[in-house]
Motif scaffolding. Structure first.
Motif, PDB file in Angstrom:
ATOM      1  N   ILE A 235       0.839  -1.182  -0.184  1.00 16.92           N
ATOM      2  CA  ILE A 235       0.041   0.165   0.107  1.00 16.92           C
ATOM      3  C   ILE A 235       0.945   1.320   0.039  1.00 16.92           C
ATOM      4  N   ALA A 236       1.999   1.207   0.638  1.00 14.04           N
ATOM      5  CA  ALA A 236       2.779   2.380   0.737  1.00 14.04           C
ATOM      6  C   ALA A 236       3.428   2.758  -0.428  1.00 14.04           C
ATOM      7  N   LEU A 237       4.003   1.681  -1.098  1.00 13.67           N
ATOM      8  CA  LEU A 237       4.266   1.574  -2.536  1.00 13.67           C
ATOM      9  C   LEU A 237       3.210   1.930  -3.396  1.00 13.67           C
ATOM     10  N   SER A 238       2.162   1.559  -3.389  1.00  9.80           N
ATOM     11  CA  SER A 238       1.293   2.261  -4.252  1.00  9.80           C
ATOM     12  C   SER A 238       0.741   3.422  -4.231  1.00  9.80           C
ATOM     13  N   SER A 239       0.780   4.054  -2.743  1.00  8.29           N
ATOM     14  CA  SER A 239       0.737   5.340  -2.808  1.00  8.29           C
ATOM     15  C   SER A 239       1.752   6.196  -3.451  1.00  8.29           C
ATOM     16  N   ALA A 240       3.001   5.836  -3.205  1.00  5.41           N
ATOM     17  CA  ALA A 240       4.447   6.534  -3.617  1.00  5.41           C
ATOM     18  C   ALA A 240       4.119   6.749  -5.124  1.00  5.41           C
ATOM     19  N   ILE A 241       3.590   5.369  -5.819  1.00  9.21           N
ATOM     20  CA  ILE A 241       3.769   5.409  -7.299  1.00  9.21           C
ATOM     21  C   ILE A 241       2.682   6.329  -7.849  1.00  9.21           C
ATOM     22  N   ASN A 242       1.567   6.538  -7.202  1.00 12.03           N
ATOM     23  CA  ASN A 242       0.509   7.179  -7.632  1.00 12.03           C
ATOM     24  C   ASN A 242       0.910   8.897  -7.537  1.00 12.03           C
ATOM     25  N   SER A 243       1.641   8.905  -6.277  1.00  9.67           N
ATOM     26  CA  SER A 243       1.984  10.421  -5.971  1.00  9.67           C
ATOM     27  C   SER A 243       2.979  10.841  -7.168  1.00  9.67           C
ATOM     28  N   TYR A 244       4.140   9.846  -7.128  1.00 14.11           N
ATOM     29  CA  TYR A 244       5.335  10.067  -8.232  1.00 14.11           C
ATOM     30  C   TYR A 244       4.485  10.498  -9.653  1.00 14.11           C
ATOM     31  N   LEU A 245       3.463   9.722 -10.259  1.00 16.89           N
ATOM     32  CA  LEU A 245       3.021   9.831 -11.510  1.00 16.89           C
ATOM     33  C   LEU A 245       2.159  11.006 -11.450  1.00 16.89           C
ATOM     34  N   LYS A 246       1.556  11.424 -10.374  1.00 11.14           N
ATOM     35  CA  LYS A 246       0.595  12.660 -10.500  1.00 11.14           C
ATOM     36  C   LYS A 246       1.588  13.961 -10.922  1.00 11.14           C
ATOM     37  N   TYR A 247       2.800  13.981 -10.237  1.00 14.18           N
ATOM     38  CA  TYR A 247       3.581  15.033 -10.505  1.00 14.18           C
ATOM     39  C   TYR A 247       4.510  14.961 -11.599  1.00 14.18           C
ATOM     40  N   ALA A 248       4.655  13.615 -12.211  1.00 15.55           N
ATOM     41  CA  ALA A 248       5.419  13.393 -13.353  1.00 15.55           C
ATOM     42  C   ALA A 248       4.593  13.725 -14.716  1.00 15.55           C
ATOM     43  N   LYS A 249       3.258  13.601 -14.431  1.00 16.29           N
ATOM     44  CA  LYS A 249       2.293  14.006 -15.604  1.00 16.29           C
ATOM     45  C   LYS A 249       2.073  15.186 -15.489  1.00 16.29           C
ATOM     46  N   LEU A 250       2.020  16.071 -14.441  1.00 13.53           N
ATOM     47  CA  LEU A 250       1.733  17.559 -14.429  1.00 13.53           C
ATOM     48  C   LEU A 250       3.225  18.259 -15.214  1.00 13.53           C
ATOM     49  N   LEU A 251       4.507  17.588 -14.809  1.00 12.69           N
ATOM     50  CA  LEU A 251       5.554  18.002 -15.475  1.00 12.69           C
ATOM     51  C   LEU A 251       5.608  17.868 -16.874  1.00 12.69           C
ATOM     52  N   GLU A 252       4.965  16.652 -17.323  1.00 10.30           N
ATOM     53  CA  GLU A 252       4.779  16.490 -18.886  1.00 10.30           C
ATOM     54  C   GLU A 252       4.124  17.404 -19.331  1.00 10.30           C
ATOM     55  N   PHE A 253       2.966  17.510 -18.863  1.00 12.49           N
ATOM     56  CA  PHE A 253       2.096  18.703 -19.388  1.00 12.49           C
ATOM     57  C   PHE A 253       2.691  19.991 -19.772  1.00 12.49           C
ATOM     58  N   GLN A 254       3.587  20.479 -18.714  1.00  9.19           N
ATOM     59  CA  GLN A 254       4.228  21.607 -18.825  1.00  9.19           C
ATOM     60  C   GLN A 254       5.523  21.546 -19.845  1.00  9.19           C
TER      61      GLN A 254
END
Length: 261
Positions: A227-246
């Motif tokens: 669960i901790a890993l899935s939370s980390a991955i979700n948070s990582y992807l959220k900001y990686a996708k935001l950065l990609e949009f930029q």
């Protein structure tokens, strides 16, 4: 005092029967707000006596408030399709004098499950949820993600809703229809929020530490770590996708930001 049940659905044929039957133990009518199911959800709900309202998905709080236009009674009990009432919760609800209570709403603990395993750590329990409320006095906050019911006068019961969150660990990472990181990134981008090259790593690491250390995921063995890993991955992807949009106009142009849901 009678109670109206409220469920929002999308392709929930595997869950809707048990959910409606669970609500029927305390509710006098059931309203299902469906956002375009292609399976037998609507057919099953209607066969069980529920009233079905068709509504394109508006986001969590908005969608859960749609039923309030149709309910017959002041008191509303809201469940997700993958949630069930326990016997203890049923007894607690039946014990309330809704006619004369001083409370606007009632909160219950929620037991979140992976398969048949009750997850007690990582912030997954007690996970108090306000689900029974007088809609003349309050309702779900009209936000698109993780809505809740505010109440000036609230009573919390020590009884549980059972939430069959995920069938297995695989669903934790890839449950059909889940795209929380993508939606969150779009919302942040639309609001003008910025990320830098360090944001994905730092936010991912912070999410892992919060779940595994501060919310005691380490006491949950493999499930706690997962669960901790899935939370980390979700948070990582959220900001990686935001950065990609930029950074990548071609990716931004592929996405619809006006109708995220």
């Amino acid at each position: 005092m009678k109670i109206s049940g409220n469920i929002i659905t999308l392709n929930e044929e595997a869950n809707i029967t048990d959910c409606i039957n669970s609500l029927k133990q305390v509710c006098d009518e059931i309203i299902v707000v469906d956002s375009g199911s292609k399976d037998k959800t609507i057919e099953i709900a209607q066969s069980l006596g529920a009233k079905v309202i068709h509504q394109v998905y508006l986001g969590d709080g908005f969608q859960k408030n749609i039923a309030l236009k149709e309910v017959q009674y002041n008191w509303v009990l809201s469940l997700d399709a993958d949630e069930r009432l326990t016997e203890e919760m049923i007894k607690d609800i039946r014990s309330i004098d809704l006619e004369s209570t001083k409370f606007d709403a009632f909160s219950f603990r929620r037991k979140n499950m992976i398969g048949s395993r009750w997850i007690k750590h990582c912030g997954w329990y007690p996970d108090n949820c306000t689900r029974l409320y007088n809609h003349k006095k309050t309702k779900f906050k009209e936000v698109k993600q993780h809505s809740s019911v505010p109440a000036n006068s609230l009573k919390t019961f020590n009884s549980d809703i059972i939430h069959f969150s995920f069938k297995n660990i695989g669903e934790l990472f890839a449950k059909p229809g889940r795209n929380f990181s993508g939606r969150a990134a779009k919302i942040m981008f639309a609001k003008g929020k910025k990320a830098n090259s360090f944001s994905p790593f730092l936010h991912g690491l912070n999410a892992f530490i919060r779940k595994y250390i501060f919310q005691k995921g380490f006491l949950g063995g493999v499930d706690g770590m997962t669960i901790a890993l899935s939370s980390a991955i979700n948070s990582y992807l959220k900001y990686a996708k935001l950065l990609e949009f930029q950074r990548d106009k071609s990716v931004t142009e592929q996405n619809e930001f006006k109708n995220i849901w």
